[in-house]
Design an enzyme around this catalytic site. Structure first.
Site, mmCIF file in Angstrom:
data_model
loop_
_atom_site.group_PDB
_atom_site.id
_atom_site.type_symbol
_atom_site.label_atom_id
_atom_site.label_comp_id
_atom_site.label_asym_id
_atom_site.label_seq_id
_atom_site.Cartn_x
_atom_site.Cartn_y
_atom_site.Cartn_z
ATOM 1 C CD GLU A 158 -2.903 -0.873 1.639
ATOM 2 O OE1 GLU A 158 -2.498 -0.140 3.047
ATOM 3 O OE2 GLU A 158 -3.594 -2.151 2.629
ATOM 4 C CD GLU A 265 -4.344 -6.549 4.528
ATOM 5 O OE1 GLU A 265 -5.028 -5.835 4.519
ATOM 6 O OE2 GLU A 265 -2.952 -5.573 5.422
#
Ligand SMILES: *[C@@H]1O[C@H](CO)[C@@H](O)[C@H](O)[C@H]1NC(C)=O
Ligand SMILES: *[C@@H]1O[C@H](CO)[C@@H](O)[C@H](O)[C@H]1NC(C)=O
Ligand SMILES: *[C@@H]1O[C@H](CO)[C@@H](O)[C@H](O)[C@H]1NC(C)=O
Ligand SMILES: *[C@@H]1O[C@H](CO)[C@@H](O)[C@H](O)[C@H]1NC(C)=O
Ligand SMILES: *[C@@H]1O[C@H](CO)[C@@H](O)[C@H](O)[C@H]1NC(C)=O
Length: 486
Positions: A158, A265
């Site tokens: 990220e 995730e």
């Protein structure tokens, strides 16, 4: 006698060695069976980011007793991979790596950490792309490259989350990918995939994928090209559907991918408790042609309220509603068929990097990467020094030393990791030994904790199975023991 002892020891170790997976086209494959591998993973960061504390000498893979507890609980659930975010290359991870390996679980290793100097600062990446940063990054590679169950390294997590971070970071993340891949190519005995874990922010998601998975040189060995692309996605909330969750848009967006795609995730937690109906879609016929499974977020209950289990300060574990809800969904999947599907073998030619691949005007279309900091070429050619190392060790007792309770507070007895045969990744149902009645006799004989019993018969069978492991990999991981055969 001496020979048989040596062979028994060898068998005991190798019997529990998983086969190192490889990337082939857009699939993870087991190179021995050629089966395609679907990730059934869990994010493992007990204690949150505080679970990584180099100053006090611990990280999530430094305490074998805790890893034994958690591996047993995950094994019963059916997990075949863990993702670990923050690791200290200078700690000893042999115990934990060996436990997860014996349990048939692979490890996805994030090379970065939130500490200053240990990751790229997305607000000013050029200030953090340094030789010292890369030295530590390469040290993580050294610390984990010897374990056969190291599945991949994430070069970044990220880093690009919106338009503002899309201008300069792509070049830096691609540069770090290049540097790690060069280090692996020069110093590792086997190829270990290197990838990126993206935020599922749709305005930058597909540009990120295109930017990282394209080929700069229009060659297969393009060193800066990501080997895998993963996304952290929370778009399926509650009892949603394939279309309402917009999973259909992910499948159409990634269709034709040249690298494996999976959820690094997943598991939206509003509403709570979770029902995990996304599992049926994830391993179903609409998604598996494009996706290679997912990593549920996350194992332990922390302040952010995503956990499958609750760990109290004395190490006692309580399985939460989410654990049972997830187990219920996994149990509906025919993993035996899914995990034995042949890889389709089709390798999609990666697109050539070009501004034409980038759709957002805010996303970088500059494919000129930053130069390696001075001295990094020597780090790559000579290896980091001192060199962290790792090896699979023999485990004599697979039983769990902590108290584990089910959702009703009943203690699980006979809880142990069940060492799997070589070549086997974990699947739901492989460990059914524990029972949740505190009155059950512990002499049921099915605890699977007899890894060390010296039973030369099973050890010898383990050794025979082990011979299917490619000799090169075997010699690399167990050079000393392997010499016994020569
Ligand atoms: C559990 O406790 C026993 C007895 O103290 C010990 O021998 C064993 O090594 C422990 N297991 C782990 C994984 O620490
Ligand atoms: C490189 O990394 C190793 C392993 O963490 C560490 O011991 C060493 O001090 C580092 N060297 C430099 C120059 O930072
Ligand atoms: C986790 O355990 C602690 C006590 O150890 C308790 O206060 C907390 O409510 C528990 N959380 C959940 C979600 O069960
Ligand atoms: C492209 O990125 C590189 C590395 O960050 C930089 O040196 C170069 O100036 C950039 N080129 C343009 C046209 O912005
Ligand atoms: C907990 O108790 C409830 C109510 O008796 C029961 O339905 C459930 O199966 C129990 N859970 C476990 C894991 O035994």
């Amino acid at each position: 006698m001496r020979t048989s002892v040596a062979l028994a020891a060898l068998g005991a170790q190798i019997a529990s060695a998983v086969v190192s997976l490889e990337v082939s086209g857009a699939d993870f494959i087991n190179p021995t069976t050629k089966d395609r591998f679907q990730v059934v993973g869990v994010a493992y960061q007990p204690g949150g980011s505080a679970g990584y504390d180099p100053e006090h000498g611990f990280d999530p893979l430094s305490n074998p007793a805790k890893c034994m507890r958690d591996a047993a609980i995950m094994q019963i659930l059916g997990i075949n991979a863990i993702r670990v975010y923050n690791l200290d290359p200078n700690l000893n991870h042999d115990g934990c790596a060996s436990i997860f390996n014996a349990a048939g679980m692979y490890m996805m290793i994030d090379v970065n950490s939130p500490l200053v100097g240990e990751s790229i600062d997305s607000t000013a990446p050029w200030t953090t792309y340094t030789k010292a940063y890369l030295n530590r990054t390469f040290a993580i590679v050294e610390a984990f490259r010897h374990y056969p169950n190291t599945l991949l390294f994430f070069a970044g997590n990220e880093v690009i989350n919106d338009e503002a971070t899309a201008e300069f970071n792509p070049q830096y993340v691609r540069a770090v990918t290049r540097d790690i891949k060069q280090y692996v190519a020069k110093n590792s005995d086997r190829p270990i995939p290197v990838g990126y874990s993206a935020a599922d922010v749709r305005s930058v998601l597909f540009d990120s994928w295109n930017y990282f998975a394209c080929s700069e040189a229009d060659e297969d060995d393009d060193m800066s090209r990501a080997d895998v692309f993963a996304l952290n996605s929370y778009s399926w909330c509650g009892d949603s559907s394939y279309t309402t969750s917009s999973y259909d848009k992910l499948v159409s967006g990634f269709e034709g991918t040249s690298v494996p795609i999976f959820f690094s995730e997943f598991g939206c937690n509003t509403p709570a408790p979770r029902v995990f109906t996304e599992v049926g879609a994830m391993y179903g016929k609409e998604m598996t042609p494009v996706f290679s499974g997912g990593v549920v977020y996350e194992y332990t209950y922390e302040a952010n309220k995503y956990g499958l289990v609750n760990i109290s300060s004395d190490g006692t574990v309580t399985l939460l509603d989410d654990y049972y809800a997830l187990q219920n969904q996994y149990n509906k999947i025919d993993f035996k068929t899914l995990q034995s599907a042949a890889a389709d073998g089709a390798s999609v030619k990666p697109p050539t990097c070009s501004s034409k691949l980038i759709s957002s005007k805010d996303f970088s279309s500059n494919f000129t990467l930053p130069k390696q900091p001075v001295g990094v070429d020597a780090l790559i050619s000579k290896g980091v020094s001192p060199t962290p190392t790792g090896k699979i060790i023999s485990i004599s007792d697979y039983s769990v030393n902590y108290t584990v309770r089910n959702e009703n507070g009943t203690v699980l007895t006979n809880l142990a990791v069940k060492p799997l045969a070589s070549n086997a990744a974990n699947t739901p149902g492989s460990n059914t030994a524990s029972s949740s009645s505190s009155t059950t006799s512990s002499s049921s004989g099915s605890s699977g904790s007899s890894g060390s019993s010296g039973s030369s018969t099973s050890a010898a069978f383990g050794r025979v199975e082990m011979l299917w492991v490619p000799a090169v990999a075997l010699g690399a991981v167990f050079p000393t023991l392997f010499a016994l055969f020569l």
